[in-house]
Every structure is written in structure tokens, then in C-alpha cells.
Motif scaffolding. Structure first.
Motif, PDB file in Angstrom:
ATOM      1  N   GLU A   1       0.821  -1.205   0.000  1.00  0.00           N
ATOM      2  CA  GLU A   1       0.000   0.000   0.000  1.00  0.00           C
ATOM      3  C   GLU A   1       0.854   1.254   0.000  1.00  0.00           C
ATOM      4  O   GLU A   1       0.444   2.296  -0.529  1.00  0.00           O
ATOM      5  N   ARG A   2       2.062   1.171   0.573  1.00  0.00           N
ATOM      6  CA  ARG A   2       2.934   2.321   0.683  1.00  0.00           C
ATOM      7  C   ARG A   2       4.152   2.228  -0.233  1.00  0.00           C
ATOM      8  O   ARG A   2       4.977   3.147  -0.257  1.00  0.00           O
ATOM      9  N   ALA A   3       4.276   1.111  -0.960  1.00  0.00           N
ATOM     10  CA  ALA A   3       5.442   0.918  -1.817  1.00  0.00           C
ATOM     11  C   ALA A   3       5.275   1.653  -3.143  1.00  0.00           C
ATOM     12  O   ALA A   3       4.173   2.066  -3.524  1.00  0.00           O
ATOM     13  N   HIS A   4       6.397   1.826  -3.838  1.00  0.00           N
ATOM     14  CA  HIS A   4       6.368   2.429  -5.166  1.00  0.00           C
ATOM     15  C   HIS A   4       5.582   1.531  -6.117  1.00  0.00           C
ATOM     16  O   HIS A   4       5.544   0.306  -5.961  1.00  0.00           O
ATOM     17  N   ARG A   5       4.964   2.137  -7.107  1.00  0.00           N
ATOM     18  CA  ARG A   5       4.089   1.376  -8.000  1.00  0.00           C
ATOM     19  C   ARG A   5       4.834   0.256  -8.718  1.00  0.00           C
ATOM     20  O   ARG A   5       4.318  -0.843  -8.873  1.00  0.00           O
ATOM     21  N   ILE A   6       6.066   0.519  -9.146  1.00  0.00           N
ATOM     22  CA  ILE A   6       6.834  -0.507  -9.858  1.00  0.00           C
ATOM     23  C   ILE A   6       7.171  -1.662  -8.920  1.00  0.00           C
ATOM     24  O   ILE A   6       7.018  -2.836  -9.270  1.00  0.00           O
TER      25      ILE A   6
ATOM     26  N   SER B   1       5.606  -2.482  -6.184  1.00  0.00           N
ATOM     27  CA  SER B   1       4.357  -3.165  -5.853  1.00  0.00           C
ATOM     28  C   SER B   1       3.945  -4.120  -6.969  1.00  0.00           C
ATOM     29  O   SER B   1       3.503  -5.247  -6.708  1.00  0.00           O
ATOM     30  N   PHE B   2       4.113  -3.695  -8.223  1.00  0.00           N
ATOM     31  CA  PHE B   2       3.751  -4.548  -9.356  1.00  0.00           C
ATOM     32  C   PHE B   2       4.635  -5.789  -9.411  1.00  0.00           C
ATOM     33  O   PHE B   2       4.146  -6.900  -9.632  1.00  0.00           O
ATOM     34  N   VAL B   3       5.949  -5.610  -9.192  1.00  0.00           N
ATOM     35  CA  VAL B   3       6.877  -6.743  -9.272  1.00  0.00           C
ATOM     36  C   VAL B   3       6.585  -7.755  -8.166  1.00  0.00           C
ATOM     37  O   VAL B   3       6.479  -8.968  -8.411  1.00  0.00           O
ATOM     38  N   VAL B   4       6.454  -7.277  -6.916  1.00  0.00           N
ATOM     39  CA  VAL B   4       6.211  -8.178  -5.794  1.00  0.00           C
ATOM     40  C   VAL B   4       4.868  -8.893  -5.949  1.00  0.00           C
ATOM     41  O   VAL B   4       4.758 -10.122  -5.740  1.00  0.00           O
ATOM     42  N   THR B   5       3.835  -8.157  -6.341  1.00  0.00           N
ATOM     43  CA  THR B   5       2.521  -8.765  -6.531  1.00  0.00           C
ATOM     44  C   THR B   5       2.553  -9.820  -7.626  1.00  0.00           C
ATOM     45  O   THR B   5       1.949 -10.903  -7.489  1.00  0.00           O
ATOM     46  N   SER B   6       3.279  -9.563  -8.704  1.00  0.00           N
ATOM     47  CA  SER B   6       3.364 -10.528  -9.800  1.00  0.00           C
ATOM     48  C   SER B   6       4.056 -11.808  -9.354  1.00  0.00           C
ATOM     49  O   SER B   6       3.619 -12.917  -9.699  1.00  0.00           O
TER      50      SER B   6
END
Length: 312
Positions: free
Chosen positions: A118-123, A125-130
Motif C-alpha cells: 500500500e505504501r510501496a512504489h508502484r513498480i 508493488s507490481f513486481v512483488v505482486t506478480s
């Protein structure tokens, strides 16, 4: 001089239901297209359920006397289970596996990742979520093979530990229930992360801003605001992850096969062994019904955690 006389209009009388109605909105004409779906549900869901209930009270078997002449044995299968030490060993291991990997592991890791993303950078966040979701969508058999090679004697984990000068591990033999628990956490955390991410996105930001202005720190805001607002999501996620973990079979079967010496034989593997390795279909089905009762009891406990307004 005229007098305005108003006559009260009679209230309309509800029309009587037309012939052929099955309910307030469902007519026979509307119900006819649903008939094939109802037949399929009865044939492929209700039918197997009723047949399973029948098998649990018989001595049905794949081979032997029960295969040629199935007879009704009453509660004998259940009493045999309650007096079998291997059954209680499987119950204990199932509880350990569920609590460690689902109740604690997946929920805590899922919430932690959701808060960080929620507080991480968008890039980032996208990498970790993927990466996390990639582990979740893998077939259970593939995930089992990957984690087996990770924990094996010459696997990736021991290679990393030896490379940095730490002693190697043999969890697949010394503590196999922990190895399969870690594997289930790795595979299933994505679901909890998605549930908590969706719940956190619905929390108003001005609530946190007001709390921060009042001097509440991050820990206080999490304890006093986030957790109470996430209570419905926590209860729902606990119920779903618990029910999913109770039925995990392929992951454990590929990694350890329930061994060594039944040290990782949870109830699904015990049921499989009794029904298909030993051929005792009736006894294996009775164990499956007991597993179903354990899941139902867990669901009732989690439903009591939900606020009253979310139960309606």
C-alpha cells in the motif's frame, strides 16, 4: 354554497396469483430452462454426496469381501477411526499444518505484504505482486516439485546455506510437516494478500490523517483503526484459507508422500491411503466425512467472529 364531498377510493385488491406460478416471480415457463441445470446439480453434486454418506456406513472395498458383497456396518467405520492411533496422528498433523501454514503463515504474511504494498512504489508493488501471484497460480503438483527440489539435500536452499557458511538443513526428513507448511505458505499467501489489499483500499484515508493529527503512531493506528476495520476481511480470509488448507493433498503427496514414518500424513493423505492403497472405500469415506465435520466446525467458529451486520 357547495360542499366538497370527497369519497375515499377503495384500495386495489391484489390480483390472485395466476395459474401455473411457482412463486412470486418464478413461473413454470421461467423455471423450464432451469430444469437441465437442476438435473445436473442433482446428478453431479447431490448424487455423489448421498452415495458418500451411504459408503461411510458400509464395508465397501476395492478388493476383498467388501468388493463382492457390500454390507451395512453402522458406525463401525467411525469407531474404528476413533480407536486408530494413525487417525489421531493425522488429526494432530492436520491441525499443525493448518494453524502454521494458514491461520498464522498465510494470514500474517498476506496482511504484511498488503500493508507494505500500500505504501510501496508502484513498480515495486507490481513486481512483488506478480511474483507472489505467480506462485499462487501454479498447479499444486508443480509447486510440490519446486518446493521438493528447494528443500532436498542437494537443493537450492542447502546450496545457498553452504555458500554463505551456514549449516545445511534436512527438513524433509527431520521436520517434514514444517517443510510442507512453509511450502503451503509460499503458495497460498497471494490469496490473503489480495483479500487484505482490497479491504485496505476501502478504508478512508482521512481516518488515518485524523488519528495522526491526534498523535497516534503507526502501531496505534494499526491496532485501533486498521484491525477493527479489517475484522470482517480477517474472519472471511481465515475461513477460506482454513478450508482450503484442510483439503491440501497434492502438495504434501509430491513433497513427502506423508512420510517419513507418517510424520507428515495429514487427514487427506490418511484417507487416500485407507481408501485406495488398502482398498477400504467405506472406511476412507468415513474419514472424509470426519474431515468435513472439522471444516464445518472451523467455519462456525470464524462466522462468530464476524460482526452481526456482516452475517445478514
Amino acid at each position: 354554497m357547495t360542499t366538497d364531498v370527497r369519497t375515499e377510493q377503495p384500495r386495489p385488491v391484489p390480483a390472485a396469483p395466476r395459474d401455473g406460478r411457482l412463486g412470486d416471480r418464478l413461473t413454470r415457463a421461467r423455471a423450464l430452462p432451469m430444469l437441465p441445470a437442476a438435473v445436473l446439480l442433482i446428478g453431479f453434486m447431490l448424487g455423489p454426496i448421498l452415495y458418500s454418506l451411504y459408503l461411510a456406513f458400509t464395508d465397501s472395498a476395492i478388493r476383498g469381501d467388501g468388493a463382492s458383497d457390500t454390507s451395512f456396518v453402522g458406525l463401525s467405520n467411525f469407531t474404528d477411526a476413533f480407536t486408530d492411533g494413525d487417525f489421531w496422528n493425522s488429526v494432530a498433523l492436520t491441525l499443525v499444518f493448518t494453524i502454521v501454514s494458514a491461520v498464522i503463515g498465510q494470514n500474517v504474511m498476506g496482511m504484511l505484504l498488503a500493508l507494505l504494498m500500500e505504501r510501496a512504489h508502484r513498480i515495486l508493488s507490481f513486481v512483488v505482486t506478480s511474483v507472489v501471484i505467480a506462485a499462487w497460480i501454479l498447479p499444486e503438483v508443480v509447486a510440490g516439485y519446486l518446493l521438493y527440489t528447494f528443500f532436498a539435500d542437494e537443493g537450492s536452499l542447502n546450496t545457498i546455506l553452504a555458500g554463505i557458511g551456514l549449516p545445511t538443513q534436512d527438513l524433509l526428513f527431520s521436520a517434514p510437516i514444517l517443510a510442507v507448511s512453509f511450502a503451503n505458505i509460499w503458495r497460498g499467501t497471494a490469496f490473503s494478500m489480495l483479500v487484505y489489499s482490497a479491504a485496505l483500499s476501502s478504508v478512508p484515508g482521512d481516518v488515518y490523517e485524523s488519528a495522526a493529527l491526534d498523535g497516534a503512531g503507526p502501531v496505534r493506528r494499526f491496532r485501533s483503526i486498521t484491525l477493527p476495520l479489517l475484522r470482517p476481511a480477517i474472519a472471511t480470509n481465515l475461513m477460506l484459507t482454513t478450508l482450503q488448507t484442510l483439503s491440501v493433498f497434492g502438495l504434501i503427496f509430491i513433497m513427502t508422500g506423508g512420510g517419513p514414518a507418517r510424520q507428515s500424513q495429514t487427514l487427506p493423505l490418511y484417507m487416500y491411503e485407507q481408501a485406495f492403497s488398502y482398498g477400504q472405500l467405506g472406511y476412507g469415506t468415513a474419514v472424509a466425512l470426519l474431515l468435513l465435520l472439522i471444516g464445518a466446525a472451523a467455519s462456525l467458529v470464524y462466522l462468530r467472529l464476524l460482526p452481526e451486520e456482516d452475517k445478514r
